[in-house]
Design a protein around this motif. Structure first.
Motif: not given
Length: 243
Positions: A87-90, A92-96, A144-152
């Motif tokens: 799960q990635v929580s950066d 969505f617009l973060s460069q990482r 889905p939650k806000a912080s991990s869109p791809m994981y959700c």
């Protein structure tokens, strides 16, 4: 399915819920644990009876393709547990949070379970006794939650994938099961939320899902979120928007 004397393949079994599943299952069954970290796998194999291991990074395209060519892994398998996930929580617009990060999350959380399910199901469907596949999901498949869109997204996809494949395999004696976990106290969830269940409790609940052949199971607080979503999807969305 009574989980005694079974041949089990488990992904992501070196920590968290996966390791708790190994602890709970290894005494009465034979396990093949597939995970990324070879050092942890070696330690696991040394400490546990009835456990064999295979080092494979399921988030790496080349390694996943090589595993796909090793269908012998699933000869005689009674149960596949697709547990590995990231799960990635950066933001969505973060460069990482780049394309490579999204692709890895998609491959490990959704594509790898799909590939392994096909390999296992092909083997199981040839036998009279069939078998079972458990895809370990998340309550975030419901809302889905806000912080991990791809994981959700991958967890919602895993739920849909499980149901669709399950329809195809039902008459072949292969049960495709899906379980939605609430927040579990693991390294992945460190510093997040309250009211977590332990990895051991999660493993116990997942084993019951297999034994009872529950096709789409919500566990713990995932049941509450599912109930809220049925009554008021907008309320569920508001709850998860701040998470």
């Amino acid at each position: 399915m009574e989980l005694k004397g079974k041949e089990i393949v488990l992904t992501g079994g070196t920590s968290g819920v996966g390791l708790a599943l190994v602890e709970a299952l290894q005494a009465d069954n034979t396990l093949l644990v597939i995970a990324r970290q070879s050092e942890r796998l070696e330690a696991l194999k040394t400490r546990k009876e009835n456990v064999d291991t295979l080092a494979c990074d399921l988030g790496d395209a080349d390694q996943l393709r090589r595993l796909e060519q090793s269908s012998w892994i699933f000869e005689g398998v009674d149960l596949l547990i697709n547990n590995a996930a990231i799960q990635v929580s950066d933001g969505f617009l973060s460069q990482r949070y780049d394309f490579e990060s999204m692709e890895r999350e998609l491959r490990l959380n959704l594509l790898a379970p799909a590939c392994l399910t096909k390999l296992a199901a092909c083997e199981m469907s040839r036998r009279d006794k069939g078998g079972a596949i458990l895809n370990v999901g998340s309550a975030l498949a419901i809302a889905p939650k806000a912080s991990s869109p791809m994981y959700c997204s991958t967890k919602a996809g895993l739920r849909s994938l499980s149901r669709s494949i399950g329809y195809q395999l039902w008459d072949r004696g292969v049960r495709v099961l899906h379980a939605m976990l609430p927040l579990v106290d693991t390294a992945m969830t460190a510093g997040r939320g309250k009211g977590k269940i332990t990895a051991e409790q999660a493993a116990k609940e997942l084993i019951e899902v297999v034994e009872e052949e529950r096709v789409d199971a919500a566990i713990g607080k995932a049941c509450l979120l599912a109930a809220i979503d049925r009554v008021s999807p907008r309320m569920a969305q508001r709850l998860m928007r701040a998470v």
